[in-house]
Design a protein around this motif. Structure first.
Motif, PDB file in Angstrom:
ATOM      1  N   VAL A  23       2.263  15.819 -39.470  1.00  0.00           N
ATOM      2  CA  VAL A  23       2.998  14.845 -40.263  1.00  0.00           C
ATOM      3  C   VAL A  23       2.408  14.670 -41.649  1.00  0.00           C
ATOM      4  O   VAL A  23       3.022  14.033 -42.500  1.00  0.00           O
ATOM      5  CB  VAL A  23       3.065  13.481 -39.545  1.00  0.00           C
ATOM      6  CG1 VAL A  23       3.857  13.574 -38.281  1.00  0.00           C
ATOM      7  CG2 VAL A  23       1.664  12.944 -39.249  1.00  0.00           C
ATOM      8  N   ASN A 451       6.337  10.504 -35.339  1.00  0.00           N
ATOM      9  CA  ASN A 451       5.275  11.467 -35.046  1.00  0.00           C
ATOM     10  C   ASN A 451       5.686  12.424 -33.929  1.00  0.00           C
ATOM     11  O   ASN A 451       5.260  13.575 -33.901  1.00  0.00           O
ATOM     12  CB  ASN A 451       3.990  10.753 -34.648  1.00  0.00           C
ATOM     13  CG  ASN A 451       3.286  10.127 -35.842  1.00  0.00           C
ATOM     14  OD1 ASN A 451       3.579  10.470 -36.982  1.00  0.00           O
ATOM     15  ND2 ASN A 451       2.389   9.203 -35.581  1.00  0.00           N
ATOM     16  N   HIS A 454       9.212  14.808 -35.757  1.00  0.00           N
ATOM     17  CA  HIS A 454       8.833  14.863 -37.171  1.00  0.00           C
ATOM     18  C   HIS A 454       9.796  15.760 -37.934  1.00  0.00           C
ATOM     19  O   HIS A 454       9.922  16.954 -37.643  1.00  0.00           O
ATOM     20  CB  HIS A 454       7.405  15.395 -37.309  1.00  0.00           C
ATOM     21  CG  HIS A 454       7.008  15.686 -38.718  1.00  0.00           C
ATOM     22  ND1 HIS A 454       6.821  14.693 -39.649  1.00  0.00           N
ATOM     23  CD2 HIS A 454       6.774  16.863 -39.365  1.00  0.00           C
ATOM     24  CE1 HIS A 454       6.476  15.238 -40.802  1.00  0.00           C
ATOM     25  NE2 HIS A 454       6.453  16.553 -40.655  1.00  0.00           N
TER      26      HIS A 454
END
Length: 572
Positions: A23, A451, A454
């Motif tokens: 990320v 997360n 993503h």
């Protein structure tokens, strides 16, 4: 505290930095950059980042003021800092060389007034900057990967970065996160939020041109007996395959195009234009082998063993530029190409290419100087070629990369709009999405966050809002449920906005199964006045895996009512 002790502390902190997460990565493609407005005057500087690249020379970070500046760059495979605090420029180089091996390299730059430290992969270099000024005065901002249109100051001809950058922190500013969320006046150009697979693609891998303005640029300096070989697959009847702008001082150019579904080579020397058109039709969605040989006396164009040759009546000296554009031309060069006579300078190739060869040199994505809108492997499929529409009177239209739509235009057709799609392209294979396993404790719930899902795509540039990114649950989990806390209640879909607001949960059913999965597809909807590009149309499937962490449950004793349990006295 002694300066050597300070260095050791910096080194220890650097080693203990957390591992890079997907990320917080970004890919730069040779014409990409990030610009962030920044005005500050500080006696200290602290920069962290990681990088991987094949380039020997490239700009990584630039902060600039009216006279002061700090440049972090690759120079002949070493990392270098050029810094000017007002008393002139000074340079610090890393002890490590050959940093263009496409491995991750950690960098920490620390300055406390005149004391400058550069750490690359735990090897540090120090320098005491002479002069009487110790503040770095920044006025024009922070630039990453390239300086974009900034031209107020000239720092030499430093090429743009091509590769991956991660975990960039400048004086406490998380640069990638700042840019990704489009903080005020920040500019993001040509970025994806991952480390793209194309940088490590093998030379024999096919290349997919998926966006409306896809292309790549290679450098080739030897033009004697120029030979081109390639294979291509497309249904586009008009597009650029290759273009060289020739000498800047002349009107010469060299191009290869698909024209009315056929392969055409054009050579322009001064006012004389030579065209060679091979009559084999190639816009049929099948692979075709192309061979082009340009000699001083002739031009040969061979398509699938069918040859078209033109003899040159006069010997010409080929005057070509060292940059070749494959699949299209970048925006800044299209005007010149049109002025020289290239009629379809804005029509880019869509489809797949493979086995690209100039002379005896194999060309792959690793050789590219600039790329835009490409993927390694051939992701294009053409279902309409097999006529999948059940009604013979319907028209089949290609939708996106591998889907189709059946449209009926007359009254005898059963349906006025019959939509069907093929198996659906994987969102992960297309590098639109990176999926991270969801960790949940047995019998409890887990929050599904950005997360876990993503988005690599820099979607704001396509006019897509967070609410326009829709996840449809195609197959619900077997050992749990999905809870979506929105009003009105939704059971089968949610948006990226919902995901960002912590509204999507997976709830485990408490069973002893420690793995589960959710099959979903991803759909994009653009804002009004934006047209969604073809490669983002349709649905993109993926699977979110759930890992259930087992819990040591207390034992339960179930005794039927009709049974008497006898226990010895004083037994616990």
């Amino acid at each position: 505290m002694a300066w050597s002790v300070k260095l050791m502390l910096i080194l220890v902190l650097f080693v203990l930095l957390p591992a890079n997460l997907c990320v917080n990565q970004a890919s730069f493609y040779g014409n990409s950059f990030i610009s962030i407005p920044l005005k500050e005057a500080k006696g200290s500087t602290d920069i962290h980042f990681k990088f991987r690249t094949h380039l020997s020379n490239a700009l990584i970070i630039l902060v600039a003021g009216v006279t002061d500046y700090c440049i972090v760059r690759l120079d002949n495979t070493r990392l270098k800092i050029n810094i000017n605090l007002g008393s002139g420029e000074y340079e610090v180089s890393s002890s490590s060389s050959k940093l263009n091996d496409f491995k991750w390299h950690k960098v920490h730059i620390s300055r406390a007034e005149a004391n400058l430290t550069l750490i690359v992969d735990n090897k540090f270099t120090t320098k005491h900057l002479p002069g009487k000024f110790f503040e770095l005065n920044i006025h024009y901002g922070l630039f990453v990967g390239g300086h974009g249109n900034f031209s107020d100051l000239f720092f030499g001809h430093i090429g743009n970065f091509r590769g991956c950058l991660a975990d960039i922190v400048y004086n406490g500013i998380g640069v990638l996160d700042f840019a990704r969320h489009r903080q005020p006046q920040s500019i993001v150009q040509g970025i994806t939020w991952n480390c793209a697979a194309e940088f490590d693609a093998h030379v024999n891998q096919p290349i997919s041109f998926v966006e409306d303005k896809s292309f790549f640029v290679i450098s080739q300096e030897n033009f004697k007996n120029l030979k081109w070989q390639l294979e291509l697959k497309t249904i586009a009847e008009y597009s650029i395959v290759m273009y060289n702008q020739g000498s800047l001082s002349k009107q010469d150019y060299f191009s290869m195009e698909i024209w009315k579904g056929k392969f055409k080579v054009t050579l322009k020397f001064g006012e004389k234009v030579t065209e060679v058109l091979n009559n084999e039709f190639i816009a049929d969605g099948k692979w075709h082998k192309i061979f082009v040989q340009f000699l001083s006396s002739s031009v040969d164009v061979i398509v699938d063993s069918i040859t078209k040759s033109i003899k040159m009546t006069k010997t010409h000296v080929v005057s070509l530029h060292d940059l070749f554009y494959i699949g299209g031309i970048e925006a800044s060069k299209r005007g010149r190409a049109m002025a020289k006579g290239l009629k379809q300078s804005d029509i880019h190739f869509k489809g797949c290419m493979q086995h690209l060869k100039i002379g005896e040199r194999m060309i792959g994505l690793k050789d590219a100087v600039i790329t835009e809108g490409l993927l390694p492997s051939c992701v294009w499929q053409y279902p309409c070629l097999t006529w999948p529409c059940k009604n013979k009177e319907a028209s089949c239209i290609q939708k996106g990369l591998d889907s189709y739509q059946c449209i009926c235009k007359n009254l005898t057709c059963v349906s006025t709009d019959v939509s069907t799609s093929s198996k659906g392209t994987s969102a992960v294979d297309l590098e639109i999405l990176t999926v991270k396993t969801l960790e949940v404790v047995e019998g409890q719930s887990g929050l599904i966050t950005p997360n876990n899902l993503h988005l690599n795509l820099d979607y704001p540039k396509y006019g897509i809002a967070d609410s326009g990114i829709v996840f449809h649950i195609f197959q619900f989990p077997e050992h749990g449920t999905i809870k979506i806390n929105v009003w009105p209640e939704e059971k089968g879909s949610f948006t990226f906005h919902d995901l960002s607001k912590d509204k999507v949960h997976y709830v485990h059913d408490g069973s002893e199964h420690h793995m589960d999965s959710i099959v979903m597809d991803l759909q994009f909807n653009s804002k009004e006045n934006f047209i969604l590009p073809a490669h983002l149309q349709g649905n993109f499937k993926f699977t979110l895996t759930v890992h259930v962490q087992p819990k040591n449950d207390p034992p339960e004793l179930n005794i039927p009512v009709s049974v008497t349990l006898r226990v010895a006295q004083l037994v616990r």
